[in-house]
Design an enzyme around this catalytic site. Structure first.
Site, PDB file in Angstrom:
ATOM      1  N   GLU A  62      -3.490 -35.437 -21.146  1.00 51.03           N
ATOM      2  CA  GLU A  62      -3.945 -36.895 -21.401  1.00 51.03           C
ATOM      3  C   GLU A  62      -5.037 -36.882 -21.696  1.00 51.03           C
ATOM      4  OE1 GLU A  62      -2.468 -35.821 -18.809  1.00 51.03           O
ATOM      5  OE2 GLU A  62      -0.792 -37.496 -18.672  1.00 51.03           O
ATOM      6  N   HIS A 130       1.633 -44.175 -10.227  1.00 56.65           N
ATOM      7  CA  HIS A 130       1.573 -44.713 -11.344  1.00 56.65           C
ATOM      8  C   HIS A 130       2.243 -46.513 -11.148  1.00 56.65           C
ATOM      9  CE1 HIS A 130       2.874 -40.955 -11.645  1.00 56.65           C
ATOM     10  NE2 HIS A 130       3.919 -41.070 -12.224  1.00 56.65           N
TER      11      HIS A 130
END
Lengths: 338, 322
Positions: A62, A130
Site C-alpha cells: 500500500e 477491516h
C-alpha cells in the site's frame, strides 16, 4: 436515465474518465485480475479487458503503490488508486500526508498532484482491522480534499470531479452502500442506488447536500449515517418532528454555508458519525458550527457517534458500536424538547 | 575509466561541479554556524562525486529525486546557486519560494522534485515517475538518490520491487556513506553490500567507488542506457563518506579516527584534481581559477540572498491547493 448502485456508478464513471482522458489509470490490489473480483467490491470489474495496461494490479504494497500514484501524478498522469480496505491507509499515509498533500506547498506552488485515492470504510462483520472509519485521520491534512459518497449519483459525479481536479482527492465509500453483487454482496447492505443520467455530469467536491427539509432540528451525517439519519427523520416525521437531513459529503473542506443556513432555520443540530466519538469529524464540525453560526444555536450541539472502542466483531456489539436510526431519533426527540 | 577518455573541457566541467558543491556547502555551514541562516542543514561534503557523476550521465529532461541531504544533487542537476541560497534564506525568490528550505530543494523546470526528507520516501515516487514515463512512451529515466539508511525502510522494498516487476526506468542510487545518521551500517544490516539487494528482485546491482567521479559517471551512463532500453531498473551503490556532521552541529564523534583518515585520504575532489593534473594539459592555475570563480559567485550570491525579498503573511496560505 438508469438505476445504478454505487459500485456500478463508480465503474461507469471510471470507464468514462479513462475514455475521455488517456492519462487516467487505476492502480491497486486485485483490481484487474482476469477471473478475479474487480477490486474487493467489484468497482473495477471488467475494466482491465476494456483498458489493457491501464488497470494496474500491484503487489500487496500500500505504501509503495500509493507513492507510485503520487509520482505518476506529478509526471502528468491522473491515477485513481484503490485502497482495498480503508484501514490499510495507515500503511500508505506517509506517501499521502508527507508527499501527496505537501508537495505543492513545499515546492512553492510548482508541483501538481492530480490523484484520486478511493477507500471503503465501515463496520461490516469483519472485526477491528477491516472496519475503521478513516476519514477522521485525513480531514486535518492541508493539501488533501476529502469527500464521502453515500449515493450512486454522488459517487459517479464526485469521482469524475475528483479525477478532473488538480489536487489529491480522497473518496471514502461505505462497504454497505456499494450494492456489490454475487459473491461480493454484503450482508446488511443498504440501498444507495440512484437514477443516473445518460449525459456527463460532475458533483462539486465542496458542497453538502440537503436530503430532506425540516424546521425543528438539523441532522448531519455522511456515508451510511446519512441513510440512517434519513430513516430517523421518517420516523420523527410521524411524531410531528420535522428534521432537516444534510449529507455533509464534503469533509474537507466542510460546507458551512449549507450547514449554517440550516442551523439558522432550526437552531438545533445533531452530528452523526460512524466512528469513535473522541477525535472524530463530528467534533471538528461542532467546533466549526460554533465559529460559523454558534449564535443561532438554541441548544448545545449533540453528537451521536460510536463508543470509544475498536470496532467489535460479534454482531450484537457491532450493532451497538454503530449509531442507528433509533439512536439518532432518540437524540432528536431529546434535543427538540430541550 | 581514464581521464584521457574524455575531452578536457568536459572534465573541467565536472571539476567545476565538484568544487561548486564543496564550496557551496562550506559557505552554508559557515552561515549556519554564524547564525545568519535559519533552519537546519544536512550536508554532503565528501559525497560530491555521487551527485556530479550521476547527473552528468542524465539528459536535461531526465529527472532526479533527492533527500534531506540534497544540496549537491540540486547543484549537479542544474539548479542555480542564487535560487538555492535564496531558498536557504527563506526568500520568495528561492527555488521553492522559501516554503521548502534546505531539505526540500527542487525545481520542476530542471527535473528535480523537491527533496523528500523521509529517508526512503522518494523510492516509490521515483518508481511512479518511471511508470508514467513508460505509460507515456517517453524515453526519460529517473535517478533516485537515497542513503544507506533508507534501505532498512519498507518503502525501499515496495518501490524497488514494483520497479523490478515492471522493468521501470529507474536508477536507484544508494549513496552508502556508511552511517544512517549516527548509526553505522554494520549495526543495522547483516549484509552491508547494498547492491546485493538487487539480485533478490532479479535486476542488476553494482557497487561503485562513489568517490571517483568518472567511475560513477561510467556506471550511471550504463545504467541509464539499460533503463532507456527497457531493461531497468538498476541499483547503483556508491561507496562514499560524509566529511561533516549528519546535521547541524554534529561533531561526528561516532566516526572512528582511523576510518575518517582513510576516507579523507580518498577525497573525491583531491583525487580528481590529481588525475586532471596528470593529463598534462591541466595546470594548478586552471584549477585555482575555477575555485576562485566559484568563491566569487557564492560570495555575491550570499550578499544578494541576505537582502532577497522575504514572504509576506499573505503567502502563508497560498500554494496549498492547485
Amino acid at each position: 436515465m438508469k438505476r445504478q448502485g454505487i459500485a456500478e456508478a463508480l465503474r461507469e464513471g471510471i470507464a468514462e474518465e479513462m475514455t475521455r482522458d488517456e492519462r487516467v489509470f487505476c492502480i491497486g490490489e486485485d483490481i484487474g485480475v482476469p477471473g478475479g473480483w474487480g477490486g474487493a467490491f467489484t468497482v473495477t470489474l471488467g475494466l482491465s479487458e476494456k483498458f489493457p495496461g491501464r488497470i494496474i494490479d500491484t503487489p500487496i504494497a500500500e505504501l509503495g503503490f500509493t507513492g507510485m500514484a503520487v509520482g505518476a501524478a506529478m509526471m502528468g498522469m491522473r491515477p485513481i488508486a484503490d485502497m482495498q480496505y480503508g484501514d490499510f491507509l495507515f500503511l500508505a499515509s506517509d506517501q499521502l500526508i508527507n508527499n501527496a498533500a505537501k508537495m505543492r506547498y513545499m515546492s512553492g506552488g510548482t508541483v501538481k498532484v492530480p490523484m484520486v485515492m478511493r477507500a471503503p470504510i465501515g463496520a461490516t462483520g469483519r472485526g477491528s482491522q477491516h472496519a475503521q472509519s478513516m476519514e477522521r485521520y485525513f480531514i486535518g491534512v492541508p493539501g488533501l480534499k476529502v469527500v464521502a459518497v453515500s449515493t450512486a449519483y454522488d459517487a459517479k459525479g464526485m469521482l469524475k470531479a475528483a479525477v478532473r481536479d488538480d489536487n489529491p482527492v480522497m473518496i471514502f465509500e461505505h462497504k454497505l452502500l456499494y450494492g456489490s453483487k454475487g459473491a461480493r454482496a454484503e450482508p446488511g447492505a443498504v440501498d444507495a442506488t440512484s437514477d443516473i443520467p445518460e449525459e456527463d455530469y460532475v458533483v462539486p467536491l465542496d458542497k453538502a447536500a440537503v436530503r430532506r427539509e425540516g424546521t425543528h432540528v438539523t441532522i448531519l451525517g455522511w456515508l451510511l449515517m446519512a441513510h440512517f439519519a434519513a430513516a430517523a427523520a421518517e420516523q420523527l416525521a410521524k411524531e410531528g418532528i420535522e428534521a432537516e437531513v444534510i449529507d455533509v459529503r464534503s469533509l474537507s473542506p466542510i460546507d458551512y454555508e449549507t450547514i449554517g443556513a440550516s442551523i439558522r432555520k432550526t437552531g438545533r443540530v445533531i452530528i452523526v458519525e460512524e466512528g469513535p466519538k473522541t477525535g472524530g469529524v463530528a467534533g471538528e464540525i461542532a467546533a466549526g458550527i460554533m465559529e460559523h453560526c454558534g449564535d443561532a444555536l438554541m441548544a448545545s450541539v449533540v453528537r451521536v457517534a460510536s463508543a470509544d472502542v475498536p470496532v467489535p466483531f460479534t454482531p450484537i456489539l457491532e450493532n451497538a458500536y454503530r449509531p442507528d436510526a433509533v439512536r439518532i431519533a432518540e437524540a432528536a426527540r431529546r434535543l427538540v424538547q430541550s | 575509466m581514464k581521464t584521457t577518455d574524455h575531452p578536457r573541457e568536459f572534465l573541467l566541467g565536472l571539476y567545476h561541479q565538484l568544487v561548486l558543491i564543496r564550496e557551496f556547502e562550506e559557505r552554508v555551514k559557515f552561515l549556519f554556524l554564524e547564525g545568519t541562516m535559519p533552519g537546519t542543514i544536512h550536508q554532503c561534503q565528501g559525497q560530491e562525486a555521487t551527485a556530479v557523476g550521476v547527473c552528468a550521465a542524465l539528459r536535461s529532461d531526465d529527472w532526479i529525486t533527492s533527500t534531506f541531504r540534497g544540496h549537491g544533487h540540486a547543484l549537479a542537476k542544474g539548479l542555480g546557486v542564487q535560487e538555492m541560497l535564496d531558498e536557504l534564506f527563506g526568500a520568495t525568490t528561492g527555488c521553492c519560494k522559501g516554503k521548502g528550505g534546505s531539505m526540500h530543494m527542487g525545481n520542476m523546470d530542471k527535473g528535480m522534485l523537491p527533496g523528500i526528507a523521509i529517508v526512503a520516501g522518494g523510492i516509490p515516487l521515483a518508481a511512479g515517475m518511471a511508470l508514467a514515463f513508460k505509460m507515456q512512451k517517453k524515453p526519460q529515466v529517473v535517478a533516485c538518490f537515497f542513503g544507506d539508511g533508507a534501505v532498512a525502510e519498507g518503502a525501499f522494498h515496495e518501490g524497488v520491487n514494483m520497479a523490478a516487476i515492471w522493468k521501470l526506468p529507474v536508477i536507484f542510487v544508494c549513496e552508502n556513506n556508511q552511517y544512517g545518521a549516527s548509526t553505522r551500517i554494520d549495526k543495522v544490516m547483516n549484509n552491508t553490500c547494498v547492491s546485493d539487494r538487487a539480485a533478490s528482485y532479479v535486476f542488476r546491482g553494482e557497487t561503485v567507488d562513489g568517490n571517483d567521479v568518472l567511475a560513477v559517471l561510467d556506471a550511471a551512463q550504463r545504467a541509464a542506457e539499460e533503463c532507456r532500453a527497457g531493461t531497468g531498473p538498476v541499483l547503483l551503490e556508491l561507496l562514499t563518506y560524509r566529511r561533516t556532521g549528519h546535521s547541524r552541529r554534529d561533531a561526528c564523534h561516532y566516526q572512528p579516527k582511523t576510518e575518517k583518515e582513510q576516507w579523507f585520504a580518498r577525497d573525491p575532489i583531491t583525487r580528481f584534481a590529481e588525475k586532471l593534473l596528470a593529463r598534462g594539459d591541466v595546470t594548478e592555475a586552471d584549477l585555482a581559477a575555477i575555485k576562485a570563480r566559484i568563491d566569487q559567485e557564492i560570495t555575491d550570491g550570499v550578499e544578494r540572498a541576505k537582502v532577497a525579498p522575504q514572504p509576506t503573511l499573505a503567502d502563508l496560505t497560498t500554494d496549498v491547493l492547485a
